[in-house]
Design a protein around this motif. Sequence first.
Motif, PDB file in Angstrom:
ATOM      1  N   GLU A   7       0.790  -1.224   0.000  1.00  0.00           N
ATOM      2  CA  GLU A   7       0.000   0.000   0.000  1.00  0.00           C
ATOM      3  C   GLU A   7       0.827   1.281   0.000  1.00  0.00           C
ATOM      4  OE1 GLU A   7      -3.101  -0.214   2.912  1.00  0.00           O
ATOM      5  OE2 GLU A   7      -4.202  -1.637   1.657  1.00  0.00           O
ATOM      6  N   ASN A   8       1.897   1.334   0.806  1.00  0.00           N
ATOM      7  CA  ASN A   8       2.649   2.583   0.846  1.00  0.00           C
ATOM      8  C   ASN A   8       3.800   2.621  -0.169  1.00  0.00           C
ATOM      9  OD1 ASN A   8       4.127   0.765   2.401  1.00  0.00           O
ATOM     10  ND2 ASN A   8       4.540   2.219   4.040  1.00  0.00           N
ATOM     11  N   LEU A   9       3.721   1.758  -1.171  1.00  0.00           N
ATOM     12  CA  LEU A   9       4.566   1.863  -2.365  1.00  0.00           C
ATOM     13  C   LEU A   9       3.633   2.096  -3.556  1.00  0.00           C
ATOM     14  CD1 LEU A   9       7.449  -0.767  -2.115  1.00  0.00           C
ATOM     15  CD2 LEU A   9       7.633   1.716  -2.263  1.00  0.00           C
ATOM     16  N   TYR A  10       2.734   3.046  -3.353  1.00  0.00           N
ATOM     17  CA  TYR A  10       1.760   3.431  -4.377  1.00  0.00           C
ATOM     18  C   TYR A  10       0.916   2.248  -4.835  1.00  0.00           C
ATOM     19  CZ  TYR A  10       4.350   7.734  -4.197  1.00  0.00           C
ATOM     20  OH  TYR A  10       4.952   8.885  -3.741  1.00  0.00           O
ATOM     21  N   HIS A  11       0.531   1.428  -3.881  1.00  0.00           N
ATOM     22  CA  HIS A  11      -0.335   0.265  -4.126  1.00  0.00           C
ATOM     23  C   HIS A  11       0.262  -0.685  -5.175  1.00  0.00           C
ATOM     24  CE1 HIS A  11      -3.443   2.003  -1.603  1.00  0.00           C
ATOM     25  NE2 HIS A  11      -3.120   3.145  -2.151  1.00  0.00           N
ATOM     26  N   ILE A  24       9.051 -12.364   1.189  1.00  0.00           N
ATOM     27  CA  ILE A  24      10.201 -11.585   0.724  1.00  0.00           C
ATOM     28  C   ILE A  24      10.753 -12.118  -0.599  1.00  0.00           C
ATOM     29  CG2 ILE A  24      12.061 -12.790   1.958  1.00  0.00           C
ATOM     30  CD1 ILE A  24      13.127  -9.870   2.590  1.00  0.00           C
ATOM     31  N   GLU A  25      10.701 -13.420  -0.806  1.00  0.00           N
ATOM     32  CA  GLU A  25      11.172 -13.986  -2.073  1.00  0.00           C
ATOM     33  C   GLU A  25      10.297 -13.516  -3.230  1.00  0.00           C
ATOM     34  OE1 GLU A  25      11.000 -18.155  -1.255  1.00  0.00           O
ATOM     35  OE2 GLU A  25      12.878 -18.152  -0.137  1.00  0.00           O
ATOM     36  N   ILE A  26       9.005 -13.512  -3.013  1.00  0.00           N
ATOM     37  CA  ILE A  26       8.079 -13.059  -4.057  1.00  0.00           C
ATOM     38  C   ILE A  26       8.305 -11.577  -4.357  1.00  0.00           C
ATOM     39  CG2 ILE A  26       5.645 -12.721  -4.646  1.00  0.00           C
ATOM     40  CD1 ILE A  26       5.077 -15.201  -2.789  1.00  0.00           C
ATOM     41  N   ILE A  27       8.475 -10.771  -3.314  1.00  0.00           N
ATOM     42  CA  ILE A  27       8.723  -9.339  -3.495  1.00  0.00           C
ATOM     43  C   ILE A  27      10.012  -9.113  -4.276  1.00  0.00           C
ATOM     44  CG2 ILE A  27       9.329  -7.219  -2.252  1.00  0.00           C
ATOM     45  CD1 ILE A  27       7.318  -8.110  -0.071  1.00  0.00           C
ATOM     46  N   ASP A  33      12.675  -3.598  -3.918  1.00  0.00           N
ATOM     47  CA  ASP A  33      13.624  -3.662  -2.797  1.00  0.00           C
ATOM     48  C   ASP A  33      12.856  -3.705  -1.482  1.00  0.00           C
ATOM     49  OD1 ASP A  33      15.941  -3.635  -4.279  1.00  0.00           O
ATOM     50  OD2 ASP A  33      16.218  -1.466  -4.155  1.00  0.00           O
ATOM     51  N   TRP A  34      13.348  -4.531  -0.565  1.00  0.00           N
ATOM     52  CA  TRP A  34      12.747  -4.661   0.764  1.00  0.00           C
ATOM     53  C   TRP A  34      13.876  -4.937   1.746  1.00  0.00           C
ATOM     54  CZ3 TRP A  34       7.383  -4.348   1.467  1.00  0.00           C
ATOM     55  CH2 TRP A  34       6.939  -4.564   2.779  1.00  0.00           C
ATOM     56  N   MET A  35      13.906  -4.220   2.834  1.00  0.00           N
ATOM     57  CA  MET A  35      14.974  -4.350   3.830  1.00  0.00           C
ATOM     58  C   MET A  35      15.041  -5.771   4.401  1.00  0.00           C
ATOM     59  SD  MET A  35      17.299  -2.844   5.802  1.00  0.00           S
ATOM     60  CE  MET A  35      17.019  -1.094   5.948  1.00  0.00           C
ATOM     61  N   HIS A  36      16.270  -6.248   4.609  1.00  0.00           N
ATOM     62  CA  HIS A  36      16.498  -7.546   5.269  1.00  0.00           C
ATOM     63  C   HIS A  36      17.946  -7.595   5.748  1.00  0.00           C
ATOM     64  CE1 HIS A  36      18.537  -9.280   1.651  1.00  0.00           C
ATOM     65  NE2 HIS A  36      17.720  -8.437   1.039  1.00  0.00           N
ATOM     66  N   ALA A  37      18.196  -7.029   6.916  1.00  0.00           N
ATOM     67  CA  ALA A  37      19.551  -6.858   7.431  1.00  0.00           C
ATOM     68  C   ALA A  37      20.253  -8.166   7.788  1.00  0.00           C
ATOM     69  CB  ALA A  37      19.539  -5.931   8.645  1.00  0.00           C
ATOM     70  N   CYS A  38      19.520  -9.206   8.163  1.00  0.00           N
ATOM     71  CA  CYS A  38      20.166 -10.445   8.613  1.00  0.00           C
ATOM     72  C   CYS A  38      20.266 -11.485   7.493  1.00  0.00           C
ATOM     73  CB  CYS A  38      19.438 -11.034   9.819  1.00  0.00           C
ATOM     74  SG  CYS A  38      17.839 -11.766   9.448  1.00  0.00           S
ATOM     75  N   GLY A  39      19.976 -11.091   6.279  1.00  0.00           N
ATOM     76  CA  GLY A  39      20.091 -12.032   5.167  1.00  0.00           C
ATOM     77  C   GLY A  39      18.920 -13.003   5.068  1.00  0.00           C
ATOM     78  N   LYS A  40      17.751 -12.580   5.513  1.00  0.00           N
ATOM     79  CA  LYS A  40      16.519 -13.383   5.419  1.00  0.00           C
ATOM     80  C   LYS A  40      16.556 -14.633   6.300  1.00  0.00           C
ATOM     81  CE  LYS A  40      16.233 -12.142   0.551  1.00  0.00           C
ATOM     82  NZ  LYS A  40      16.120 -12.671  -0.798  1.00  0.00           N
ATOM     83  N   LYS A  41      17.168 -14.518   7.457  1.00  0.00           N
ATOM     84  CA  LYS A  41      17.320 -15.672   8.337  1.00  0.00           C
ATOM     85  C   LYS A  41      16.432 -15.622   9.584  1.00  0.00           C
ATOM     86  CE  LYS A  41      21.857 -16.927   6.746  1.00  0.00           C
ATOM     87  NZ  LYS A  41      21.471 -17.188   5.421  1.00  0.00           N
ATOM     88  N   LYS A 100      12.016   1.737   6.097  1.00  0.00           N
ATOM     89  CA  LYS A 100      11.909   2.233   4.724  1.00  0.00           C
ATOM     90  C   LYS A 100      13.312   2.487   4.185  1.00  0.00           C
ATOM     91  CE  LYS A 100       7.357   4.333   4.829  1.00  0.00           C
ATOM     92  NZ  LYS A 100       6.599   5.594   4.748  1.00  0.00           N
ATOM     93  N   LEU A 101      13.520   2.124   2.942  1.00  0.00           N
ATOM     94  CA  LEU A 101      14.819   2.311   2.299  1.00  0.00           C
ATOM     95  C   LEU A 101      14.923   3.731   1.758  1.00  0.00           C
ATOM     96  CD1 LEU A 101      14.920  -1.124   0.484  1.00  0.00           C
ATOM     97  CD2 LEU A 101      16.320  -0.425   2.422  1.00  0.00           C
ATOM     98  N   PRO A 102      16.071   4.385   1.934  1.00  0.00           N
ATOM     99  CA  PRO A 102      16.200   5.802   1.567  1.00  0.00           C
ATOM    100  C   PRO A 102      16.100   6.082   0.062  1.00  0.00           C
ATOM    101  CG  PRO A 102      18.307   4.912   2.280  1.00  0.00           C
ATOM    102  CD  PRO A 102      17.290   3.859   2.543  1.00  0.00           C
ATOM    103  N   HIS A 103      16.367   5.114  -0.779  1.00  0.00           N
ATOM    104  CA  HIS A 103      16.347   5.369  -2.217  1.00  0.00           C
ATOM    105  C   HIS A 103      14.976   5.141  -2.857  1.00  0.00           C
ATOM    106  CE1 HIS A 103      17.022   1.036  -1.976  1.00  0.00           C
ATOM    107  NE2 HIS A 103      16.501   0.956  -3.189  1.00  0.00           N
ATOM    108  N   LEU A 104      13.988   4.711  -2.073  1.00  0.00           N
ATOM    109  CA  LEU A 104      12.643   4.486  -2.610  1.00  0.00           C
ATOM    110  C   LEU A 104      11.709   5.636  -2.256  1.00  0.00           C
ATOM    111  CD1 LEU A 104      12.026   0.692  -1.871  1.00  0.00           C
ATOM    112  CD2 LEU A 104      12.654   1.756  -4.028  1.00  0.00           C
ATOM    113  N   ASP A 105      10.772   5.902  -3.154  1.00  0.00           N
ATOM    114  CA  ASP A 105       9.762   6.927  -2.932  1.00  0.00           C
ATOM    115  C   ASP A 105       8.508   6.207  -2.422  1.00  0.00           C
ATOM    116  OD1 ASP A 105       8.264   9.276  -3.004  1.00  0.00           O
ATOM    117  OD2 ASP A 105       7.724   8.981  -5.104  1.00  0.00           O
ATOM    118  N   TYR A 106       8.109   6.514  -1.201  1.00  0.00           N
ATOM    119  CA  TYR A 106       6.965   5.866  -0.578  1.00  0.00           C
ATOM    120  C   TYR A 106       5.747   6.773  -0.621  1.00  0.00           C
ATOM    121  CZ  TYR A 106      10.266   2.476   1.242  1.00  0.00           C
ATOM    122  OH  TYR A 106      11.239   1.498   1.350  1.00  0.00           O
TER     123      TYR A 106
END
Length: 108
Positions: A7-11, A24-27, A33-41, A100-106
């Motif tokens: 929704e907050n990525l312009y639907h 996350i795999e589907i995204i 892009d979607w944040m995942h600091a621990c490598g999806k673990k 939220k990632l800084p390079h994306l427009d939300y």
Amino acid sequence: MPKIIIENLYHKEISTKALDRKVIEIIHENYVDWMHACGKKGRCTTCMMIVEEGMENLSELTDREAHFRKLGKLNANQRLTCQAQLKEGTLRIRVNELYKLPHLDYGE
């Protein structure tokens, strides 16, 4: 066909034929892009999604998610995209403000 709406990525709509796959795999397979600091673990909560609608279309809570719920780091309407699997139907989610990632427009 299962569908994820961010929704907050312009639907942003992501349709998939894949069932029982981690959100996350589907995204990521759909070039979002979607944040995942621990490598999806499942070791942190940076991939957290806020579920607006469709919680029933996700797999059961995992041990890792239950752990973070006990610590108060995951609310009832939040799941980890690296742990939750999309089963069917539509999932309406939002990106958490903290991750939220800084390079994306939300959008709102």
